[in-house]
Design an enzyme around this catalytic site. Structure first.
Site, mmCIF file in Angstrom:
data_model
loop_
_atom_site.group_PDB
_atom_site.id
_atom_site.type_symbol
_atom_site.label_atom_id
_atom_site.label_comp_id
_atom_site.label_asym_id
_atom_site.label_seq_id
_atom_site.Cartn_x
_atom_site.Cartn_y
_atom_site.Cartn_z
ATOM 1 N N THR B 146 -8.075 -3.978 1.346
ATOM 2 C CA THR B 146 -7.086 -2.881 1.390
ATOM 3 C C THR B 146 -7.587 -1.795 0.452
ATOM 4 O O THR B 146 -8.410 -0.978 0.836
ATOM 5 C CB THR B 146 -5.680 -3.369 1.001
ATOM 6 O OG1 THR B 146 -5.720 -4.014 -0.269
ATOM 7 C CG2 THR B 146 -5.138 -4.320 2.040
ATOM 8 N N LYS B 168 -9.501 -10.960 -1.233
ATOM 9 C CA LYS B 168 -9.168 -9.540 -1.293
ATOM 10 C C LYS B 168 -8.076 -9.368 -2.352
ATOM 11 O O LYS B 168 -7.277 -10.280 -2.608
ATOM 12 C CB LYS B 168 -8.698 -8.991 0.048
ATOM 13 C CG LYS B 168 -7.344 -9.423 0.558
ATOM 14 C CD LYS B 168 -6.111 -8.785 -0.037
ATOM 15 C CE LYS B 168 -6.226 -7.292 -0.123
ATOM 16 N NZ LYS B 168 -4.970 -6.765 -0.792
ATOM 17 N N THR B 179 -0.936 -10.103 -4.626
ATOM 18 C CA THR B 179 -1.616 -9.334 -3.544
ATOM 19 C C THR B 179 -3.008 -9.821 -3.304
ATOM 20 O O THR B 179 -3.980 -9.081 -3.323
ATOM 21 C CB THR B 179 -1.780 -7.844 -3.781
ATOM 22 O OG1 THR B 179 -0.595 -7.304 -4.226
ATOM 23 C CG2 THR B 179 -2.170 -7.117 -2.481
ATOM 24 N N GLU B 259 -7.603 -1.807 -9.451
ATOM 25 C CA GLU B 259 -7.380 -0.395 -9.147
ATOM 26 C C GLU B 259 -7.571 0.508 -10.369
ATOM 27 O O GLU B 259 -6.837 0.417 -11.352
ATOM 28 C CB GLU B 259 -5.969 -0.213 -8.595
ATOM 29 C CG GLU B 259 -5.869 -0.725 -7.155
ATOM 30 C CD GLU B 259 -4.438 -0.833 -6.658
ATOM 31 O OE1 GLU B 259 -3.524 -0.726 -7.481
ATOM 32 O OE2 GLU B 259 -4.270 -1.023 -5.438
ATOM 33 N N ASN B 378 -1.651 4.440 -7.269
ATOM 34 C CA ASN B 378 -0.369 3.814 -6.979
ATOM 35 C C ASN B 378 0.791 4.792 -6.878
ATOM 36 O O ASN B 378 1.929 4.389 -6.674
ATOM 37 C CB ASN B 378 -0.089 2.724 -8.010
ATOM 38 C CG ASN B 378 -0.983 1.529 -7.764
ATOM 39 O OD1 ASN B 378 -0.903 0.898 -6.721
ATOM 40 N ND2 ASN B 378 -1.865 1.246 -8.708
ATOM 41 N N THR B 383 1.189 1.571 -0.782
ATOM 42 C CA THR B 383 0.350 0.392 -0.525
ATOM 43 C C THR B 383 1.192 -0.858 -0.646
ATOM 44 O O THR B 383 2.233 -0.843 -1.269
ATOM 45 C CB THR B 383 -0.808 0.292 -1.529
ATOM 46 O OG1 THR B 383 -0.274 0.360 -2.853
ATOM 47 C CG2 THR B 383 -1.823 1.370 -1.315
#
Lengths: 383, 383
Positions: B146, B168, B179, B259, B378, B383
């Site tokens: 993602t 992932k 996640t 991230e 974010n 997402t």
């Protein structure tokens, strides 16, 4: 609108040179009586700063004659020398005021892990005391600021008596208090035991319900001083109501000035099985970085809200969760609700409502969004 | 270095059109046996996505023949329709493979609260199955990405048998999984009960000890599939060691791709009274936004570390806390230690060591810094 609004109080704020910026950094609040009752609530962080350790003892007998506060240094994690410095500060100010150092509270805020420049504090005490006055509340509120962009003050006037207060704090705001120094004053006639109950009740629904970044500080202190100078005896209920009003205003001002915040967010949990459940759920949302980033981006990303709710042990059935953002029910029965594009997030205030469908209790926690400016302020500067 | 490294597995990854970007978004891993034992660990979030609910049941008997995974939509908070869509996906793929849908796990990742475009999935299944092959591991790892910037794969080769894996995940990484979709395969000969023990042991010291942002997802799934195709019986200890090696590599890759992260931070707690205490303290630091911002700013602000430690109920005396950052003991006995300017934070990896002086247990949690790019990713994208 300051700590000197009630009768019987004087205050001052001056520049002692503790801050590199040259802004004012030393404040004093004196209770001239006739009563000198005091109550306090301190951080629950086990790593507490030297002034917290000192002030816990000073207020232990329910009496404080004065409070000295400095910005420009937290005097936390400074060992035996740090405590000796707090003790010395108390003695210097007490001597200048002609009171006992054991009746003086000390509050400090600023960087952790650095010793205070005691020569500067010692040199500044005579000027600090000489500036004391009934007009000194504003200067005191200025002198306790750190990353605050505006001073925070509030007052509640009643029939013949009043409550005043000041606060500092812009980050490290979390339940059980955080990087927050607050002095509240009243000229109501009240005994010391009642005063402590009043303060506990007022902080539990105000300062304990703001959570800017989940970070709990080593220095948090909330003091309530009562001079009795109005001569008006006041019931516990009436005093609680007025002190809560002042604390709520100060708490709201703290959130509004939270570091880098673009949105102030009220998270209201409804139909909870208990108030404790409502608070647990509200805080889980308030501390969810993904949610806080989404609000910064004006994105009513309710998936992040229900994901945060799901991490708690509160009583609810996941399939029954409802979520509204600014009046639009974006999540219905844990599924897709009204069109999220209907949500208007252009204003400063955001109102999130979560229905747990597990009872009739409710609670609201205030937080703010997570922004570029928060990261910038807290990465570019040691605070 | 992929899920098809062990014998007995085929995989594929294709573009079904679920992602607006047009990148690949549908993956399949098939266990061709002879054994089809499987174990799983799922998110502990009470708000779980439809595919998690489905896969819990599918793996309940210790057998899985295949796993279908999609990015481009989490199918979480999608109600009865969402569950029906997961069921339909399983049936479409099972029919194409000639297996029972009850032996097929489903994993989804992407935005919460939106239904999957089932027409696109249905149309893509024939191609997905036709692409299955022993060379398909890389394509499968690509298709589950993602916000990941790189695919994550790992393998551990042993004498006649091996373990492979893909993962992932780039945010929402927190204890009890987040996640994160992970498929680990092995051709070792092992029974289903042992397989579950092996997976629990491996995840408890790897995926459970990474915490990028404290946010726990609705979709986390870790699957371990055993084909027995090597014909080599393997002891529980040897398999645990190899699966842990693969999981540790994948976990480290997840943190490295978190991230917006500029630093990967290992938080090592030493001399704790219990491993549980060590983990509690490490996670309190890993979730402290002020600390994470300081590291982004290359600032070894140890005051924020001890303040985070002080919020826990672990066994320690605050006055005894020691903190080192990248080998420099910046805090000694909860006071000022060596000069913080000696700390070199120019590299990607940061090593924080906290000594509690309360026992002999230790634990390490990996996290990352809180950066402008995290806030940007974010806030700018759902997402």
């Amino acid at each position: 609108m300051s700590v000197t609004a009630p009768q019987g109080f004087r205050a001052a704020g001056i520049t002692a040179g503790l801050k590199p910026s040259g802004k004012s950094d030393l404040a004093l609040v004196v209770n001239d009586g006739p009563a000198r009752h005091a109550a306090a609530v301190f951080t629950s962080n086990r790593v507490e700063a030297a002034p917290v350790t000192w002030s816990r003892v000073a207020v232990g007998d329910g009496r404080l004659d004065a409070v000295v506060l400095n910005s420009g240094g937290a005097n936390a994690c400074t060992g035996a020398q740090g405590f000796a410095d707090t003790h010395r500060t108390a003695e210097l100010v007490a001597d200048a005021l002609g009171i006992s150092s054991g009746d003086l509270a000390v509050c400090s805020t600023g960087l952790i892990g650095e010793l205070l420049p005691m020569d500067k504090i010692e040199a500044a005490v005579p000027q600090l005391v000489s500036q004391l006055g009934q007009a000194g509340g504003d200067a005191a509120a200025q002198a306790i600021m750190t990353t605050d962009t505006v001073p925070k003050q509030a007052a509640a006037a009643r029939d013949g008596w009043s409550v005043g207060g000041m606060a500092k704090g812009a980050g490290m705001l979390a339940p059980a208090l955080a990087t927050m120094l607050v002095v509240v004053t009243t000229d109501a006639v009240v005994d010391a035991a009642t005063l402590q109950d009043v303060l506990r009740a007022a902080t539990s629904t105000t300062f304990d319900r703001i959570d800017s970044d989940g970070c709990q500080s080593t220095n948090d202190t909330v003091l309530l001083l009562a001079s009795g100078a109005s001569g008006v005896p006041v019931s516990r209920e009436a005093l609680t109501e007025a002190v809560t009003e002042v604390c709520a205003s100060l708490a709201r001002q703290l959130i509004a000035d939270a570091e880098g915040a673009k949105h102030d967010i009220a998270i209201e949990i409804r139909t909870a099985a208990s108030e404790s459940d409502a608070l647990t759920v509200a805080r889980a949302i308030a501390r969810n970085n993904l949610f806080k980033c989404a609000i910064f981006g004006d994105d009513p990303n309710w998936g992040r809200i229900v994901a945060a709710v799901g991490t708690t042990d509160a009583v609810f059935e996941p399939q029954q969760l409802d979520v509204s953002v600014n009046g639009v029910q974006v999540c219905r029965a844990c599924g897709v609700g009204d069109d999220r594009s209907l949500v208007d997030l252009s204003g400063r205030e955001v109102h999130v409502v979560v229905d747990l469908h597990a009872g009739s209790e409710t609670a609201t926690v205030w937080t703010n969004d997570l922004t570029h400016d928060y990261v910038h302020e807290n990465s570019a500067y040691s605070t």
